[in-house]
Write an enzyme that holds these catalytic residues in place. Structure first.
Site, mmCIF file in Angstrom:
data_model
loop_
_atom_site.group_PDB
_atom_site.id
_atom_site.type_symbol
_atom_site.label_atom_id
_atom_site.label_comp_id
_atom_site.label_asym_id
_atom_site.label_seq_id
_atom_site.Cartn_x
_atom_site.Cartn_y
_atom_site.Cartn_z
ATOM 1 N N LYS A 253 8.857 0.480 2.672
ATOM 2 C CA LYS A 253 9.446 -0.223 1.543
ATOM 3 C C LYS A 253 9.924 -1.602 1.971
ATOM 4 O O LYS A 253 9.899 -2.551 1.203
ATOM 5 C CB LYS A 253 10.627 0.589 1.004
ATOM 6 N N ARG A 254 10.389 -1.692 3.204
ATOM 7 C CA ARG A 254 11.000 -2.938 3.660
ATOM 8 C C ARG A 254 9.939 -3.995 3.990
ATOM 9 O O ARG A 254 10.075 -5.153 3.624
ATOM 10 C CB ARG A 254 11.856 -2.634 4.887
#
Ligand code: GLU
Length: 479
Positions: A253-254
Site C-alpha cells: 500500500k505504501r
C-alpha cells in the site's frame, strides 16, 4: 455440510480495497455465480488498532464499483448474520470454553516479555520460535495470576503426525506436527486471533470452499488442526497466486499506488478493464485476452488458476482499458466521462456532442481521464492552445495559404456534415495539386492545437462551425 457451493471473501478492514483482495473477491464471486452458489462477505475486523468504519466503507465502495456483489454480508443480513467478527465475540468465547472443558485448549499465563525473550533467543540460534508449551499442563493459575487474564492456546496433539490437504490450485501440501505449535486462539479480552475466528466462522457459515491468497497457505495447517479437534469437516481450499509490483516486490500500500483499487477509478480505468486485467494475472482461458464478466462467469474455475505470481504491467492494463473503451456502448462511456469532465470545470450533461465525442476520441484514449483532458482542452472551450512545435511546422508559408483556401470553402459550404467537410479537404488538395495530408495538417493544428485528432470532417463538426472558423482565423493571423 451443505452441498451447494458457499464461498467467502473475508477482508480485514484496515485500509482501502487492495488489488489482490479484489481479485480474491472476484474469483470467489465468479465461482459462486458459475455454480449457482452463494458468495459471502465477512469483515474480519478484530484488529482494533487498525480496523475503521472508513475502511469498511472503502471495501464496500471498491466492491460496488467493480460490480462484485455479495449474497450475504454487510447490508444483506441472512441466516448467518452477523458478518462482522467483532459482533460475534460470544460465539468465539463459547467455542473456546468448550475446547477448554474438553482439554483441547488451555490457558496460557506467559507474559509478552517472556515470550519476546524466547523468540529472540530462538532467532539468535537461527531457528523459528515455537511456543514451548510452558502452560500446557497447568491445572490452575500460577500464584499471582488470574484465569481471566490468560490467553487461550490450542493444544496440538502430542506425538508424531502430519497434516495435509489437497489444494485446488497447489495440489497436496503436508506439514509435520513438529512444525506447528500451541497457537493462541483467543486473547484475554475475548478477541479471537485470525486462525480461530476464521475457522469458527467458516464452519458456522457453512463455507464449502475457502479461496484466498497464497500468503495464507501456512495458516491452513493450524486451521486444519482446529477442524480436526472440533470434529468438523474442513472446507476445500484454493490458494491463489500473488500479484507482484513491476519491481517484483509484494504490492504494498505504501510503495505502490496501483495496489489501491479506487486509485484506478480515479485514473479513468473502467471496472470492466480492471476486472479483466486482474483475472488474467492469475488465470487464463486459452489465448483470450479481452474477457467479459459473462465470459468469466462461464469459464472461470479454480482448477485453472496458476501457481506463479502475476507481475503488474500498467501498459497491459492501459491496453485492456482501451479495448473496453471501444467495446462498451457510447452512452455508457459518455455517462462515465461526465465526472472527469466536471473535475475540469466542464458541465457536459445532456450535451449532444458527448456521444459523438466519445466515438471520435475512444480510438485514441487509454483512459477516461485522457479522454476528458482532450475533450476539455479541445472541444469544450473557446480557442485552443497551440503546440508550438506543431504550429511552427504546419502553420507557416504555403500551409497557411492552403488553410486560407479551406476557410473560404468552409464558409461557402451550406451544410456541415462529415462527408461534406472531408470533401472540402479533398477539393482543396486537388485544386492545389498537393496531397490531402498537406491540407489536413494545418487545419488539424489550427483546430486542435496538435497533429493528432480524429478525421478532419469529424473534428470540424465536433468543434462546431463558429468556433472552428474562429480558430482557423486565429491560426491565419500568425502569418
Ligand atoms: N482477514 C484475512 C485477510 O484479510 C482473511 C484471510 C482468509 O481469507 O482466510 O487476509
Amino acid at each position: 455440510m451443505p452441498s451447494a457451493l458457499r464461498v467467502r471473501f473475508a477482508p480485514s478492514p484496515t485500509g482501502y480495497l487492495h488489488i489482490g483482495g479484489a481479485r480474491t473477491a472476484l474469483m470467489n464471486f465468479l465461482q459462486a455465480r458459475r455454480q449457482g452458489g452463494t458468495f459471502i462477505l465477512r469483515m474480519e475486523d478484530t484488529d482494533q488498532g487498525r480496523s475503521t468504519p472508513e475502511s469498511v466503507q472503502a471495501i464496500l465502495d471498491g466492491l460496488n464499483w467493480l460490480g462484485i456483489d455479495w449474497d450475504e454480508g454487510p447490508g444483506k443480513e441472512g441466516p448467518y448474520a452477523p458478518y462482522f467478527q467483532m459482533q460475534r465475540l460470544g460465539t468465539y468465547r463459547e467455542h473456546s470454553d468448550r475446547m477448554l472443558a474438553e482439554g483441547k485448549a488451555y490457558r496460557c499465563y506467559c507474559t509478552r516479555e517472556e515470550l519476546d525473550a524466547q523468540r529472540q533467543a530462538a532467532e539468535k540460534a537461527g531457528g523459528a520460535f515455537k511456543y514451548p508449551g510452558t502452560c500446557r499442563e497447568l491445572k490452575a493459575p500460577p500464584p499471582g495470576k488470574r484465569a481471566e487474564d490468560a490467553v487461550i492456546r490450542f493444544k496440538m496433539p502430542s506425538g508424531e503426525g502430519s497434516v495435509s490437504f489437497d489444494d485446488k490450485a497447489l495440489g497436496v501440501i503436508t506439514k509435520p506436527y513438529s512444525d506447528l505449535d500451541d497457537w493462541v486462539m483467543l486473547r484475554a479480552d475475548g478477541i479471537p486471533l485470525y486462525n480461530f475466528g476464521c475457522v469458527i466462522d467458516d464452519h458456522l457459515m457453512d463455507i464449502t470452499l475457502v479461496a484466498r491468497g497464497q500468503e495464507h497457505v501456512n495458516s491452513t495447517f493450524p486451521q486444519l488442526m482446529l477442524y480436526q479437534a472440533l470434529g468438523w469437516q474442513p472446507p476445500d481450499f484454493a490458494h491463489l497466486p500473488l500479484i507482484l509490483a513491476s519491481d517484483r516486490k509484494k504490492l504494498s500500500k505504501r510503495l505502490h499506488p496501483e495496489a489501491d483499487v479506487m486509485r484506478h477509478k480515479a485514473d479513468g480505468i473502467l471496472p470492466e478493464a480492471l476486472l479483466n486485467y486482474v483475472i488474467r494475472l492469475g488465470w487464463s482461458h486459452g489465448n483470450d485476452e479481452v474477457i467479459s464478466r459473462e465470459q468469466m462467469v462461464e469459464w472461470f474455475d479454480f482448477t485453472g488458476v496458476g501457481t506463479t505470481s502475476g507481475i503488474w504491467d500498467r501498459n497491459k492494463l492501459l491496453w485492456l482499458n482501451q479495448q473496453w473503451l471501444k467495446l462498451l456502448p457510447e452512452s455508457v462511456i459518455a455517462e462515465r466521462l461526465l465526472p472527469f469532465l466536471e473535475a475540469k470545470g466542464v458541465q457536459a450533461k445532456g450535451d449532444a456532442r458527448l456521444e459523438p465525442l466519445v466515438r471520435a476520441l475512444r480510438e485514441r484514449s487509454n483512459t477516461l481521464e485522457e479522454m476528458a483532458t482532450t475533450a476539455a482542452n479541445v472541444y469544450f472551450r473557446s480557442g485552443v492552445t497551440l503546440d508550438e512545435k506543431a504550429a511552427a511546422k504546419h502553420l507557416t508559408g504555403d500551409s497557411l495559404g492552403l488553410l486560407r483556401k479551406v476557410r473560404e470553402a468552409l464558409t461557402a459550404l451550406p451544410g456541415w456534415t462529415v462527408e461534406a467537410l472531408d470533401g472540402v479537404v479533398k477539393t482543396v488538395s486537388e485544386s492545389s495539386s498537393v496531397g490531402m495530408g498537406k491540407v489536413a495538417q494545418p487545419v488539424r493544428v489550427a483546430l486542435t492545437g496538435n497533429t493528432t485528432s480524429p478525421g478532419i470532417g469529424e473534428t470540424l463538426l465536433l468543434v462546431g462551425r463558429d468556433e472552428a472558423l474562429s480558430r482557423i482565423d486565429a491560426a491565419l493571423a500568425r502569418g
